[in-house]
Each structure stands twice: as C-alpha cells, then as structure tokens.
Write an enzyme that holds these catalytic residues in place. Structure first.
Site, PDB file in Angstrom:
ATOM      1  N   ARG A  92       0.241   9.270  -9.955  1.00  0.00           N
ATOM      2  CA  ARG A  92       0.117   8.049  -9.139  1.00  0.00           C
ATOM      3  C   ARG A  92       0.751   6.844  -9.829  1.00  0.00           C
ATOM      4  O   ARG A  92       1.306   5.959  -9.187  1.00  0.00           O
ATOM      5  CB  ARG A  92      -1.377   7.732  -8.911  1.00  0.00           C
ATOM      6  CG  ARG A  92      -2.103   8.709  -8.041  1.00  0.00           C
ATOM      7  CD  ARG A  92      -3.602   8.361  -7.972  1.00  0.00           C
ATOM      8  NE  ARG A  92      -3.822   6.976  -7.576  1.00  0.00           N
ATOM      9  CZ  ARG A  92      -3.785   6.543  -6.310  1.00  0.00           C
ATOM     10  NH1 ARG A  92      -3.565   7.398  -5.337  1.00  0.00           N
ATOM     11  NH2 ARG A  92      -3.977   5.279  -6.027  1.00  0.00           N
ATOM     12  N   GLU A 121       0.106 -13.199  12.309  1.00  0.00           N
ATOM     13  CA  GLU A 121       0.622 -12.018  13.004  1.00  0.00           C
ATOM     14  C   GLU A 121       0.626 -10.866  11.998  1.00  0.00           C
ATOM     15  O   GLU A 121       0.897 -11.073  10.810  1.00  0.00           O
ATOM     16  CB  GLU A 121       2.056 -12.270  13.483  1.00  0.00           C
ATOM     17  CG  GLU A 121       2.167 -13.335  14.551  1.00  0.00           C
ATOM     18  CD  GLU A 121       1.505 -12.922  15.872  1.00  0.00           C
ATOM     19  OE1 GLU A 121       1.502 -11.723  16.194  1.00  0.00           O
ATOM     20  OE2 GLU A 121       0.973 -13.817  16.561  1.00  0.00           O
ATOM     21  N   SER A 137      -6.952  -5.921  -6.347  1.00  0.00           N
ATOM     22  CA  SER A 137      -8.124  -6.465  -5.657  1.00  0.00           C
ATOM     23  C   SER A 137      -9.344  -6.402  -6.571  1.00  0.00           C
ATOM     24  O   SER A 137      -9.369  -5.636  -7.552  1.00  0.00           O
ATOM     25  CB  SER A 137      -8.410  -5.666  -4.376  1.00  0.00           C
ATOM     26  OG  SER A 137      -9.065  -4.468  -4.692  1.00  0.00           O
ATOM     27  N   ARG A 157       0.293   7.641  -2.655  1.00  0.00           N
ATOM     28  CA  ARG A 157       0.781   8.698  -1.756  1.00  0.00           C
ATOM     29  C   ARG A 157       2.258   8.963  -1.963  1.00  0.00           C
ATOM     30  O   ARG A 157       2.716  10.100  -1.892  1.00  0.00           O
ATOM     31  CB  ARG A 157       0.494   8.297  -0.289  1.00  0.00           C
ATOM     32  CG  ARG A 157      -0.937   8.600   0.126  1.00  0.00           C
ATOM     33  CD  ARG A 157      -1.332   7.897   1.395  1.00  0.00           C
ATOM     34  NE  ARG A 157      -1.567   6.475   1.140  1.00  0.00           N
ATOM     35  CZ  ARG A 157      -1.643   5.553   2.097  1.00  0.00           C
ATOM     36  NH1 ARG A 157      -1.470   5.895   3.350  1.00  0.00           N
ATOM     37  NH2 ARG A 157      -1.887   4.297   1.773  1.00  0.00           N
ATOM     38  N   LEU A 194      11.070 -20.739  -3.680  1.00  0.00           N
ATOM     39  CA  LEU A 194       9.992 -19.873  -3.183  1.00  0.00           C
ATOM     40  C   LEU A 194       8.730 -20.011  -4.044  1.00  0.00           C
ATOM     41  O   LEU A 194       8.825 -20.008  -5.274  1.00  0.00           O
ATOM     42  CB  LEU A 194      10.478 -18.413  -3.246  1.00  0.00           C
ATOM     43  CG  LEU A 194       9.431 -17.335  -2.962  1.00  0.00           C
ATOM     44  CD1 LEU A 194       9.138 -17.259  -1.466  1.00  0.00           C
ATOM     45  CD2 LEU A 194       9.905 -15.964  -3.463  1.00  0.00           C
ATOM     46  N   LEU A 251      -7.281  -4.984   6.932  1.00  0.00           N
ATOM     47  CA  LEU A 251      -7.056  -6.156   6.093  1.00  0.00           C
ATOM     48  C   LEU A 251      -7.619  -5.980   4.677  1.00  0.00           C
ATOM     49  O   LEU A 251      -7.179  -6.676   3.749  1.00  0.00           O
ATOM     50  CB  LEU A 251      -7.690  -7.375   6.790  1.00  0.00           C
ATOM     51  CG  LEU A 251      -7.166  -8.764   6.495  1.00  0.00           C
ATOM     52  CD1 LEU A 251      -5.657  -8.823   6.434  1.00  0.00           C
ATOM     53  CD2 LEU A 251      -7.687  -9.753   7.524  1.00  0.00           C
ATOM     54  N   SER A 252      -8.561  -5.069   4.509  1.00  0.00           N
ATOM     55  CA  SER A 252      -9.083  -4.734   3.177  1.00  0.00           C
ATOM     56  C   SER A 252      -9.445  -5.956   2.326  1.00  0.00           C
ATOM     57  O   SER A 252      -9.031  -6.063   1.167  1.00  0.00           O
ATOM     58  CB  SER A 252      -8.081  -3.850   2.406  1.00  0.00           C
ATOM     59  OG  SER A 252      -7.852  -2.664   3.102  1.00  0.00           O
ATOM     60  N   ASP A 264       0.830  -1.209   0.000  1.00  0.00           N
ATOM     61  CA  ASP A 264       0.000   0.000   0.000  1.00  0.00           C
ATOM     62  C   ASP A 264       0.865   1.261   0.000  1.00  0.00           C
ATOM     63  O   ASP A 264       1.957   1.273   0.568  1.00  0.00           O
ATOM     64  CB  ASP A 264      -0.909  -0.031   1.241  1.00  0.00           C
ATOM     65  CG  ASP A 264      -2.055   0.949   1.132  1.00  0.00           C
ATOM     66  OD1 ASP A 264      -2.285   1.506   0.033  1.00  0.00           O
ATOM     67  OD2 ASP A 264      -2.729   1.173   2.143  1.00  0.00           O
ATOM     68  N   GLY A 265       0.351   2.310  -0.629  1.00  0.00           N
ATOM     69  CA  GLY A 265       0.993   3.622  -0.544  1.00  0.00           C
ATOM     70  C   GLY A 265       1.678   4.089  -1.818  1.00  0.00           C
ATOM     71  O   GLY A 265       2.375   5.106  -1.805  1.00  0.00           O
ATOM     72  N   ASN A 266       1.464   3.377  -2.924  1.00  0.00           N
ATOM     73  CA  ASN A 266       2.084   3.809  -4.193  1.00  0.00           C
ATOM     74  C   ASN A 266       1.617   5.214  -4.580  1.00  0.00           C
ATOM     75  O   ASN A 266       2.424   6.046  -5.006  1.00  0.00           O
ATOM     76  CB  ASN A 266       1.704   2.857  -5.333  1.00  0.00           C
ATOM     77  CG  ASN A 266       2.272   1.467  -5.150  1.00  0.00           C
ATOM     78  OD1 ASN A 266       3.112   1.245  -4.289  1.00  0.00           O
ATOM     79  ND2 ASN A 266       1.805   0.531  -5.964  1.00  0.00           N
ATOM     80  N   HIS A 313       3.163   3.361  -8.898  1.00  0.00           N
ATOM     81  CA  HIS A 313       2.955   1.936  -9.193  1.00  0.00           C
ATOM     82  C   HIS A 313       4.198   1.342  -9.880  1.00  0.00           C
ATOM     83  O   HIS A 313       4.597   0.218  -9.580  1.00  0.00           O
ATOM     84  CB  HIS A 313       1.719   1.742 -10.071  1.00  0.00           C
ATOM     85  CG  HIS A 313       0.440   2.108  -9.387  1.00  0.00           C
ATOM     86  ND1 HIS A 313       0.151   1.717  -8.096  1.00  0.00           N
ATOM     87  CD2 HIS A 313      -0.633   2.835  -9.796  1.00  0.00           C
ATOM     88  CE1 HIS A 313      -1.046   2.183  -7.746  1.00  0.00           C
ATOM     89  NE2 HIS A 313      -1.535   2.871  -8.755  1.00  0.00           N
TER      90      HIS A 313
HETATM   91  C1  FPP Z   1      -1.649   0.199  -3.420  1.00  0.00           C
HETATM   92  O1  FPP Z   1      -1.249   1.528  -3.565  1.00  0.00           O
HETATM   93  C2  FPP Z   1      -1.147  -0.642  -4.495  1.00  0.00           C
HETATM   94  C3  FPP Z   1      -1.900  -1.239  -5.470  1.00  0.00           C
HETATM   95  C4  FPP Z   1      -3.365  -1.063  -5.557  1.00  0.00           C
HETATM   96  C5  FPP Z   1      -1.345  -2.072  -6.512  1.00  0.00           C
HETATM   97  C6  FPP Z   1      -0.041  -2.771  -6.206  1.00  0.00           C
HETATM   98  C7  FPP Z   1       0.580  -3.086  -7.498  1.00  0.00           C
HETATM   99  C8  FPP Z   1       1.907  -3.048  -7.786  1.00  0.00           C
HETATM  100  C9  FPP Z   1       2.941  -2.801  -6.782  1.00  0.00           C
HETATM  101  C10 FPP Z   1       2.381  -3.242  -9.186  1.00  0.00           C
HETATM  102  C11 FPP Z   1       2.012  -4.527  -9.879  1.00  0.00           C
HETATM  103  C12 FPP Z   1       2.237  -5.775  -9.111  1.00  0.00           C
HETATM  104  C13 FPP Z   1       3.028  -6.815  -9.491  1.00  0.00           C
HETATM  105  C14 FPP Z   1       3.000  -8.098  -8.699  1.00  0.00           C
HETATM  106  C15 FPP Z   1       3.939  -6.754 -10.632  1.00  0.00           C
HETATM  107  P1  FPP Z   1      -2.375   2.638  -3.687  1.00  0.00           P
HETATM  108  O2  FPP Z   1      -2.497   3.009  -5.108  1.00  0.00           O
HETATM  109  O3  FPP Z   1      -3.634   2.169  -3.039  1.00  0.00           O
HETATM  110  O4  FPP Z   1      -1.715   3.786  -2.865  1.00  0.00           O
HETATM  111  P2  FPP Z   1      -2.459   4.914  -2.020  1.00  0.00           P
HETATM  112  O5  FPP Z   1      -3.206   4.201  -0.917  1.00  0.00           O
HETATM  113  O6  FPP Z   1      -1.325   5.739  -1.513  1.00  0.00           O
HETATM  114  O7  FPP Z   1      -3.359   5.652  -2.975  1.00  0.00           O
END
Ligand code: FPP
Length: 248
Positions: free
Chosen positions: A31, A205, A63, A22, A129, A193-194, A18-20, A35
């Site tokens: 944004r 944990e 999701s 922001r 893995l 947990l969303s 989470d947090g891409n 990502h």
């Molecule tokens: C949450 O940040 C992140 C996502 C919704 C997507 C995560 C995806 C990646 C890291 C890239 C693709 C994945 C793979 C496995 C190659 P947000 O956009 O909800 O951030 P925010 O809460 O700060 O707006």
C-alpha cells in the site's frame, strides 16, 4: 492557454485523494507504494491548479482518523509528508505558492509541526496559489474546537450567546479567511465526504472521479473543472429566469 480551454475556473478546489491502497493492491504492491505514487499526483495537481489560475487548493493529506491505520503505514505517510516539504518547499516558494495548514496542531509529535510551520512561514507573503494541506484534520473536530473557543469568550463575558452567527463560527474555523470550496473532487469512485470540510461544503459542487489518486493527472483535473462549469449553482435561490418566460 489553459484558462482559454476552461470556461469558468472555481476559486477554491478541495480534493479527497482516495485510492492509493487499492492502486497498489491491484498491482500486487505494498500500500505504501501507492502513497508514494500519490505524492507524484500531488505535485502534478498543484502545478495544474496554478496553471489554471485556481486561487485555493485544499488537499486532504491525513485525517484525524488515519492514526488508526497500522503503525508502519502511518510512519510512511509521515515520512512522505516530511520529504514533500523538505524537497518541494523551495520550488513551491519559487512558484509563488503560499502554504497553509488546517487541522489539530496540539499533540503532534516530533518534527512534523515545526516543518509545517516552516512551510507556512516561508511562503506567507506569496501571492500565487494557496495550497492548503489538511493534516490531522477532521471537520467535526475543527467545529468542536471553534465552538470551544467561542464558549470561552461567552463564559468570560466578552461575547453574548445571541451574537454567535454563522460568520462568527466561520471566522473561528481553521479555514478562517479562506473562501468555501466551490468544487470538491474525490477520486477512487467513493462518494462520501468522510469528515472533510463539513461546514465549508454547504454549497460546494461534488465531482467523483473513478480513477485512483495515483492516476490523477492534469487531464482528469481539468475534466472535473469542465463538469463543475456546466453545473447550475443556485445557493438555495433560483436560476436566472429566461427573458421569454418573464414576458410570458
Ligand atoms: C487515501 O488512500 C489517501 C490517504 C489516506 C493519504 C493521502 C496522502 C498522500 C497522497 C501522500 C502525502 C500527501 C502530501 C500532501 C505530500 P487510501 O490509503 O485510503 O486508499 P484505499 O482507500 O484504496 O485504501
């Protein structure tokens, strides 16, 4: 060397990345740049998980609720996943990583599903893995699909309602055969947990990391594992009693 530094390694770590958005906003960037940086953090994390001897790593990539984001952001996320598989599959395969995908597959459009299937098939005999990509995943949807499949069996008379046990439900989830996550990490300081692994998280944990996902690295990952190692997991039972207390 890495394992020597980490007292007890969780078998299965699941991460809510989470947090891409922001991360990008704080830098005045779109944004989608967040990502892209997030994919680099994915690569670092997969490598660090393998080095630490973790057996299963689940990443919440997309999701079932993420479709409601602006169309442009959705297509960037699809593009990043596509590119990740196209570019990294050979390297992951060489590193003996096995890929599994959880989430709803029906209704996925275009080349995404074939790519995910190719990743699973190419790596299905690998023994290192296991990287589990949660894509188009929602835990309530996963549980509903499992219940529907069991209901069909009951309706057809092949299964008695009284025989539906937690183990049988688990065996019908997307994660069948995968141990429950020992540790769930969420970045960005959010503490929820969303709709991620609701069934499987019964005894997990949780470690909440304040940094945004694009800044996640090996050091923060191993710090979270050390925090996990210091926890007292009782699974609803009691901690082992110290001998002095028994004698007393
Ligand atoms: C949450 O940040 C992140 C996502 C919704 C997507 C995560 C995806 C990646 C890291 C890239 C693709 C994945 C793979 C496995 C190659 P947000 O956009 O909800 O951030 P925010 O809460 O700060 O707006």
């Amino acid at each position: 060397m890495v394992q020597g530094e980490l007292p007890s390694i969780p078998r299965h770590v699941a991460i809510i990345m989470d947090g891409n958005g922001r991360w990008a906003n704080e830098r005045g960037l779109p944004r989608t740049v967040g990502h892209s940086k997030g994919v680099e953090a994915v690569r670092r994390t997969v490598e660090a998980a393998g080095d630490a001897g973790i057996e299963f790593l689940t990443l919440f990539a997309f999701s079932s609720e993420n479709w409601s984001r602006p169309q442009e952001e959705v297509s960037v996320l699809m593009g990043l996943l596509r590119r990740f598989i196209r570019r990294d599959l050979a390297e992951l395969h060489r590193s003996n990583v096995r890929i599994r995908v959880i989430g709803e597959r029906d209704g996925l459009q275009g080349d995404i599903l074939p790519l995910l299937l190719e990743a699973e098939e190419t790596t299905c005999n690998n023994t290192g893995l296991t990287l589990i990509i949660a894509f188009n995943y929602g835990a309530r949807d996963e549980i509903a699909r499992a219940v529907r499949r069991l209901s069909v069996e009951v309706e057809a008379g092949r299964l008695k309602a009284a025989d539906v046990t937690p183990d049988l439900i688990a065996a019908h989830l997307d994660t069948a055969g995968i141990p429950d996550p020992d540790l769930i990490i969420r970045t960005s300081g959010e503490e929820r947990l969303s709709n991620f692994l609701l069934w499987q998280a019964a005894y997990s944990e949780f470690v909440f990391v304040p940094q945004y996902w694009p800044d996640f690295n090996r050091e923060l990952f191993y710090e979270a594992i050390r925090t996990f190692s210091a926890r007292d997991r009782r699974f609803g039972g009691l901690s082992p009693v110290a001998p002095a207390a028994v004698a007393g």
